[in-house]
Enzyme design. Structure first.
Site, short mmCIF file in Angstrom:
data_model
loop_
_atom_site.label_atom_id
_atom_site.label_comp_id
_atom_site.label_asym_id
_atom_site.label_seq_id
_atom_site.Cartn_x
_atom_site.Cartn_y
_atom_site.Cartn_z
N LYS A 118 112.53 97.87 34.47
CA LYS A 118 113.28 99.13 34.32
C LYS A 118 114.60 98.98 35.06
O LYS A 118 114.68 98.25 36.05
CB LYS A 118 112.50 100.30 34.93
CG LYS A 118 112.93 101.66 34.44
CD LYS A 118 112.35 101.99 33.08
CE LYS A 118 112.79 103.32 32.54
NZ LYS A 118 112.06 103.66 31.32
P1 NAD Z 1 117.29 112.21 26.87
O1 NAD Z 1 118.35 112.08 27.90
O2 NAD Z 1 117.62 111.92 25.45
O3 NAD Z 1 116.65 113.69 26.89
C1 NAD Z 1 116.17 114.27 28.07
C2 NAD Z 1 116.04 115.77 27.84
O4 NAD Z 1 115.50 116.35 29.01
C3 NAD Z 1 117.36 116.48 27.58
O5 NAD Z 1 117.14 117.58 26.72
C4 NAD Z 1 117.76 116.98 28.98
O6 NAD Z 1 118.64 118.09 28.96
C5 NAD Z 1 116.39 117.38 29.52
N1 NAD Z 1 116.32 117.40 30.97
C6 NAD Z 1 116.87 116.53 31.86
N2 NAD Z 1 116.59 116.91 33.13
C7 NAD Z 1 115.85 118.04 33.03
C8 NAD Z 1 115.25 118.91 33.96
N3 NAD Z 1 115.39 118.71 35.28
N4 NAD Z 1 114.54 119.97 33.49
C9 NAD Z 1 114.41 120.20 32.18
N5 NAD Z 1 114.96 119.41 31.23
C10 NAD Z 1 115.67 118.35 31.66
O7 NAD Z 1 116.09 111.29 27.39
P2 NAD Z 1 114.90 110.70 26.53
O8 NAD Z 1 115.25 109.33 26.11
O9 NAD Z 1 114.44 111.70 25.52
O10 NAD Z 1 113.79 110.51 27.66
C11 NAD Z 1 112.96 111.58 28.10
C12 NAD Z 1 111.76 111.02 28.82
O11 NAD Z 1 111.04 110.14 27.95
C13 NAD Z 1 112.06 110.19 30.06
O12 NAD Z 1 111.01 110.36 30.99
C14 NAD Z 1 112.06 108.77 29.53
O13 NAD Z 1 111.79 107.82 30.56
C15 NAD Z 1 110.91 108.87 28.56
N6 NAD Z 1 110.90 107.85 27.51
C16 NAD Z 1 111.95 107.70 26.67
C17 NAD Z 1 111.89 106.75 25.67
C18 NAD Z 1 112.97 106.59 24.64
O14 NAD Z 1 112.79 105.82 23.69
N7 NAD Z 1 114.08 107.31 24.74
C19 NAD Z 1 110.75 105.93 25.56
C20 NAD Z 1 109.70 106.11 26.44
C21 NAD Z 1 109.78 107.08 27.40
#
Ligand code: NAD
Length: 419
Positions: free
Chosen positions: A107
């Site tokens: 990561k």
């Molecule tokens: P992203 O940045 O696209 O979206 C994150 C969302 O969460 C946004 O709507 C943001 O406004 C909101 N957010 C951020 N901080 C917040 C808070 N304190 N309270 C409420 N909402 C909040 O990110 P993503 O890629 O969708 O990732 C989200 C989660 O999924 C993370 O934990 C990431 O590690 C995990 N994840 C992502 C992927 C991927 O392919 N993108 C894969 C596996 C896991």
């Protein structure tokens, strides 16, 4: 110590130890898995648009590479630190093992609020970060991908920087790239689609079906939450609430997902969305819904608010959104929890497909990507259900047991170097 203080790391360790006790794993293997193989900290100086120089802190942690090159996202967020990055790298080790990928866990991240930087500043940050961690990553060493605050454009800049330095177009150095520079069809929606697949597997296992009476709340309407909402809405479910960092929008009859998606994609915050009821993120988490998908950040359901949660099924779209106490409390109350390393593995699975396609220079159509994704996730889901019965543990520990079993076997066969 800086590496090990975060609640996420402590939780990941506790889950590992509980899974190890349940399946009577080799303590020497657990001893090795408690620590990352390598943790790199870099300084990233960039010139801001106003001419001044500002230095940001960046990390890349490689937790375990027994099964193959490291794999894991790059996060741009103000809360990024070495300990959180280490915990997330550890989760990637277990995720890749659970779904049977020939990849290890890694990561990366930069402590920065990307919304405060211009496009040019973000490009400079990405390119300098790529340069600093460059010696440690590569198609056969460690392959980053997008995470919170990064996207396909970030990956294109990363890939270009690595390619300029190494003198060839290195498609395999990152995944989550735009299609025109070697991305895979289906990658952008893969994590959210995988969340929806897992919810369907869970419903099937309970003899239930998603229909127009199924209510869903989604905490975090980003790269994971949005495609999950689209998929479930297409199956007829009512998406009653979605949120971003600014707050949540709610409509008991179901939101217009396409309209909310457009709103967010145009760069606007949900707190400014018109024609719906505005609620807080805390209220969203406590809604009386069939399915709750925490898909934003870690540690959102804790011992402080776990008693307010009313959802019957929780799909961990984010990494570590439920703390250990919350998982135990809710599992004891028969809430069906789909653990993160299974639920959000769709992203790394299609990242793996992207890497394979890039190395072979042969690209698949989207149906092939989706059907392979479905097959791998179904096999992993069944494996977790089997471990749940076998070891009489909750879903979270069952997922860890399934992953640990595969890692333990491989680590024993490879042995400890130098012996
Ligand atoms: P992203 O940045 O696209 O979206 C994150 C969302 O969460 C946004 O709507 C943001 O406004 C909101 N957010 C951020 N901080 C917040 C808070 N304190 N309270 C409420 N909402 C909040 O990110 P993503 O890629 O969708 O990732 C989200 C989660 O999924 C993370 O934990 C990431 O590690 C995990 N994840 C992502 C992927 C991927 O392919 N993108 C894969 C596996 C896991």
């Amino acid at each position: 110590m800086a590496l090990y203080h975060s609640p996420l790391y402590k939780d990941a360790l506790a889950q590992l130890e509980m899974a190890s006790a349940a399946m009577n794993a080799d303590p020497n293997i657990i001893e090795r898995l408690k620590y990352p193989k390598r943790a790199i900290q870099v300084s990233i100086p960039i010139r801001l648009d106003d001419g001044t120089v500002k230095t940001f802190e960046g990390y890349r942690v490689q937790h375990n590479m027994t099964l193959g090159p490291g794999k894991g996202g790059i996060r741009f967020h103000p809360d990024v630190d070495l300990s959180e990055t280490t915990a997330l790298a550890m989760l990637m080790t277990f995720k890749c093992a659970l779904v049977g990928l020939p990849l290890g866990g890694a990561k990366g991240g930069v402590k920065v609020d990307p919304s405060k930087l211009s496009r040019q500043e973000l490009q400079a940050l990405t390119r300098r970060y790529a340069t600093e961690i460059g010696p440690f990553v590569g198609p056969t060493k460690d392959i980053p991908a997008p995470d919170i605050g990064t996207d396909a454009q970030t990956m294109a800049w990363f890939m270009d920087t690595y390619s300029q330095i190494n003198g060839y177009a290195a498609h395999g150095v990152v995944t989550g790239k735009p299609i025109s520079v070697g991305g895979s069809l289906g990658r952008a929606a893969a994590t959210g689609r995988g969340v929806a697949y897992c919810i369907n597997f869970a419903y099937d296992s309970m003899g239930k079906k998603i229909d127009q009476n199924t209510t869903v709340a989604i905490h975090g309407f980003g790269k994971v939450g949005t495609p999950a909402a689209e998929d479930l809405a297409a199956q007829g479910a009512k998406i009653v609430a979605v949120s971003d960092v600014s707050g949540a929008v709610y409509n008991e009859h179901g939101l217009d997902v396409a309209k909310a998606t457009q709103w967010v994609k145009s760069g606007r915050l949900l707190k400014d969305y018109e024609g719906v009821t505005l609620i807080s993120n805390a209220e969203l988490l406590a809604l009386d819904v069939d399915i709750l998908i925490p898909a934003a950040i870690d540690g959102v359901v804790t011992k402080d608010n776990m008693e307010t949660v009313k959802a019957r099924l929780i799909a961990e779209g984010a990494n570590g959104p439920l703390t250990k106490e919350a998982i135990e409390y809710l599992s004891d109350r028969d809430v069906f929890i789909i653990p993160d390393i299974l639920c959000n593995a769709g992203g790394v699975i299609v990242s793996y497909f992207e890497w394979v396609q890039g190395l072979a220079n042969f690209f698949w159509d989207e149906d092939e990507v989706n059907s392979r994704l479905h097959r791998i996730l179904k096999t992993a889901f069944d494996d977790v259900m089997e471990k749940k019965k076998l070891y009489k543990v909750d879903m979270k520990k069952a997922a860890m047991c399934a992953a640990l079993g595969k890692l333990e076997a491989a680590m024993k066969l490879r042995g400890l170097f130098p012996g």
